[in-house]
Design a protein around this motif. Structure first.
Motif, PDB file in Angstrom:
ATOM      1  N   THR A 181       0.803  -1.158  -0.019  1.00  0.00           N
ATOM      2  CA  THR A 181      -0.036  -0.045  -0.043  1.00  0.00           C
ATOM      3  C   THR A 181       0.835   1.405  -0.056  1.00  0.00           C
ATOM      4  OG1 THR A 181      -1.628  -1.219   1.245  1.00  0.00           O
ATOM      5  CG2 THR A 181      -1.793   1.155   1.049  1.00  0.00           C
ATOM      6  N   VAL A 182       2.142   1.291   0.664  1.00  0.00           N
ATOM      7  CA  VAL A 182       2.872   2.399   0.816  1.00  0.00           C
ATOM      8  C   VAL A 182       3.340   2.818  -0.660  1.00  0.00           C
ATOM      9  CG1 VAL A 182       5.320   3.120   1.452  1.00  0.00           C
ATOM     10  CG2 VAL A 182       3.545   2.105   3.065  1.00  0.00           C
ATOM     11  N   LYS A 183       3.867   1.594  -1.421  1.00  0.00           N
ATOM     12  CA  LYS A 183       4.191   1.781  -2.667  1.00  0.00           C
ATOM     13  C   LYS A 183       3.188   2.184  -3.699  1.00  0.00           C
ATOM     14  CE  LYS A 183       6.191  -2.348  -3.060  1.00  0.00           C
ATOM     15  NZ  LYS A 183       7.067  -3.483  -3.921  1.00  0.00           N
ATOM     16  N   TYR A 184       1.777   1.662  -3.535  1.00  0.00           N
ATOM     17  CA  TYR A 184       0.887   1.957  -4.408  1.00  0.00           C
ATOM     18  C   TYR A 184       0.745   3.587  -4.183  1.00  0.00           C
ATOM     19  CZ  TYR A 184      -3.746   2.327  -6.385  1.00  0.00           C
ATOM     20  OH  TYR A 184      -4.701   2.815  -7.184  1.00  0.00           O
ATOM     21  N   LEU A 185       0.592   4.054  -2.871  1.00  0.00           N
ATOM     22  CA  LEU A 185       0.317   5.549  -2.820  1.00  0.00           C
ATOM     23  C   LEU A 185       1.299   6.575  -3.232  1.00  0.00           C
ATOM     24  CD1 LEU A 185      -1.455   5.499   0.899  1.00  0.00           C
ATOM     25  CD2 LEU A 185      -2.669   5.457  -1.768  1.00  0.00           C
ATOM     26  N   ALA A 186       2.664   5.789  -3.192  1.00  0.00           N
ATOM     27  CA  ALA A 186       3.620   6.780  -3.520  1.00  0.00           C
ATOM     28  C   ALA A 186       3.654   6.853  -5.052  1.00  0.00           C
ATOM     29  CB  ALA A 186       4.950   6.034  -3.099  1.00  0.00           C
ATOM     30  N   ALA A 187       3.204   5.684  -5.660  1.00  0.00           N
ATOM     31  CA  ALA A 187       3.191   5.673  -7.282  1.00  0.00           C
ATOM     32  C   ALA A 187       2.005   6.517  -7.640  1.00  0.00           C
ATOM     33  CB  ALA A 187       2.988   4.195  -7.656  1.00  0.00           C
ATOM     34  N   GLU A 188       0.921   6.858  -6.968  1.00  0.00           N
ATOM     35  CA  GLU A 188       0.192   7.639  -7.047  1.00  0.00           C
ATOM     36  C   GLU A 188       0.128   9.070  -6.960  1.00  0.00           C
ATOM     37  OE1 GLU A 188      -2.843   6.772  -8.929  1.00  0.00           O
ATOM     38  OE2 GLU A 188      -1.675   4.880  -9.194  1.00  0.00           O
ATOM     39  N   GLY A 189       1.280   9.404  -6.287  1.00  0.00           N
ATOM     40  CA  GLY A 189       1.553  10.790  -5.839  1.00  0.00           C
ATOM     41  C   GLY A 189       0.994  11.189  -4.803  1.00  0.00           C
ATOM     42  N   ILE A 190       0.685  10.387  -3.795  1.00  0.00           N
ATOM     43  CA  ILE A 190       0.125  10.907  -2.429  1.00  0.00           C
ATOM     44  C   ILE A 190       1.270  11.357  -1.390  1.00  0.00           C
ATOM     45  CG2 ILE A 190      -1.051  10.229  -0.465  1.00  0.00           C
ATOM     46  CD1 ILE A 190      -2.724  10.326  -3.017  1.00  0.00           C
ATOM     47  N   GLY A 191       2.407  11.039  -1.855  1.00  0.00           N
ATOM     48  CA  GLY A 191       3.504  11.479  -1.100  1.00  0.00           C
ATOM     49  C   GLY A 191       4.858  10.627  -1.527  1.00  0.00           C
ATOM     50  N   PHE A 192       5.940  11.049  -0.634  1.00  0.00           N
ATOM     51  CA  PHE A 192       6.962   9.928  -0.751  1.00  0.00           C
ATOM     52  C   PHE A 192       6.982   9.243   0.428  1.00  0.00           C
ATOM     53  CE2 PHE A 192       8.703  13.126   2.116  1.00  0.00           C
ATOM     54  CZ  PHE A 192       9.550  12.598   2.868  1.00  0.00           C
ATOM     55  N   ALA A 193       7.939   8.091   0.246  1.00  0.00           N
ATOM     56  CA  ALA A 193       8.243   7.047   1.204  1.00  0.00           C
ATOM     57  C   ALA A 193       9.439   6.526   1.293  1.00  0.00           C
ATOM     58  CB  ALA A 193       7.277   5.726   0.992  1.00  0.00           C
ATOM     59  N   ILE A 194      10.028   5.884   2.297  1.00  0.00           N
ATOM     60  CA  ILE A 194      11.310   5.303   2.395  1.00  0.00           C
ATOM     61  C   ILE A 194      11.307   4.090   2.402  1.00  0.00           C
ATOM     62  CG2 ILE A 194      13.357   5.170   4.109  1.00  0.00           C
ATOM     63  CD1 ILE A 194      12.719   8.226   4.862  1.00  0.00           C
ATOM     64  N   ALA A 195      11.986   3.228   1.511  1.00  0.00           N
ATOM     65  CA  ALA A 195      11.862   1.686   1.432  1.00  0.00           C
ATOM     66  C   ALA A 195      13.261   1.238   1.107  1.00  0.00           C
ATOM     67  CB  ALA A 195      10.867   1.345   0.409  1.00  0.00           C
TER      68      ALA A 195
END
Length: 306
Positions: A229-243
């Motif tokens: 879900t983190v990666k999906y939201l990041a890919a949709e432009g909701i925000g950045f993440a750290i992975a």
């Protein structure tokens, strides 16, 4: 070989709940209740007090639990010793693992182990790193694979490898064109973080803290337990993440995400942990050694690694 009633009783006593014991033992709650009822009938006394959503031990129950744990430990040791005489490893191995390791490291690790030792039955429980560490320390699991440095005195740890952390975001995000990102570079952007107890969350918080940035200054837009879900939201432009590097290879290759290194570089450890005071069977030792070697080899084989 140990009396199943004692196994069930020990689980209920340790978890303080019939429901949680049933989940841990992969049994139904009625089956757990039946085993406890049989044990109480055997001793002709009540061993557990039920009430207010919590199960507590009676005086007799405390005595039975002390002996039950000793009997279960001896039974496990007996099974292991006899198995070792056959020169063929077998039996059930309870493994706890973080969500990232479960998704991106464990499948190949288990595949190679099963080819060598087909009679071994891995029983995998997935949770965040802190939960896994706590369960290994409590001797509820034979072994754990986590992404934090275990510091509990009841645990023996082996560092297998390190995996670099990256900022991930969608192509076109303002951060996507950067070559390096400091903690201060990230402050103006929405951050998708992980759930409490997750190793990546702890490392991200340490990254900001090292730059003198408190969590109240970070623009957190979501807190999620699922890396997918983190990666999906990041890919949709909701925000950045750290992975971690291993977790994002496919997404980067398919163009859904862009990765940018942190400055200074940050790494998550890949740790194999076992209970320090638990009888060390040949199966546990062999799997721990296998896990350390395989995680190390897989980390070296990642793109861009030597």
């Amino acid at each position: 070989m140990a009396d199943r009633r004692l196994q069930v009783f020990s689980a209920v006593a340790k978890h303080g709940s019939f429901t949680r014991a049933a989940e841990h033992l992969f049994m139904t709650q009625p089956a757990v209740t039946f085993q406890i009822k049989q044990l109480e009938e055997h001793f002709n006394t009540r061993l557990l007090e039920r009430g207010h959503g919590k199960v507590t031990l009676t005086t007799a129950g405390e005595v039975v639990l002390a002996y039950a744990d000793r009997i279960l430990d001896l039974s496990e040791e007996l099974e292991s010793r006899v198995s070792e005489l056959t020169d063929e490893l077998g039996g059930t191995l309870s493994i706890g693992t973080s969500t990232t390791i479960a998704a991106y490291w464990l499948p190949k690790l288990l595949e190679r182990f099963k080819h060598k030792y087909p009679r071994v039955i891995p029983r995998v429980v997935v949770g965040n790193s802190q939960l896994t560490e706590d369960r290994v320390a409590a001797r509820e699991l034979d072994l754990g694979l986590i992404e934090i440095v275990a510091e509990q005195p009841a645990i023996e740890r082996f560092t297998a490898a390190h995996d670099e952390l990256f900022v991930i975001c969608r192509p076109g995000h303002p951060l996507a064109s950067k070559t390096r990102l400091t903690a201060h570079d990230l402050l103006d952007h929405a951050f998708i973080t992980r759930d409490p107890g997750n190793a990546i969350r702890e490392l991200a918080e340490q990254f900001f803290a090292a730059a003198g940035i408190g969590l109240d200054e970070v623009n957190i837009c979501a807190e999620l337990g699922s890396l997918a879900t983190v990666k999906y939201l990041a890919a949709e432009g909701i925000g950045f993440a750290i992975a971690s590097f291993a977790a994002i290879q496919r997404d980067i290759g398919e163009g859904r995400l862009v990765s940018v290194p942190l400055e200074p570089k940050q790494y998550t450890p890949l740790e194999v942990i076992i209970p320090k005071d638990k009888f060390r069977s040949s199966l546990i030792t062999t799997f721990a050694e296998h896990a350390v070697a395989e995680l190390s080899a897989m980390a070296r084989a990642l793109p861009g690694r030597e």
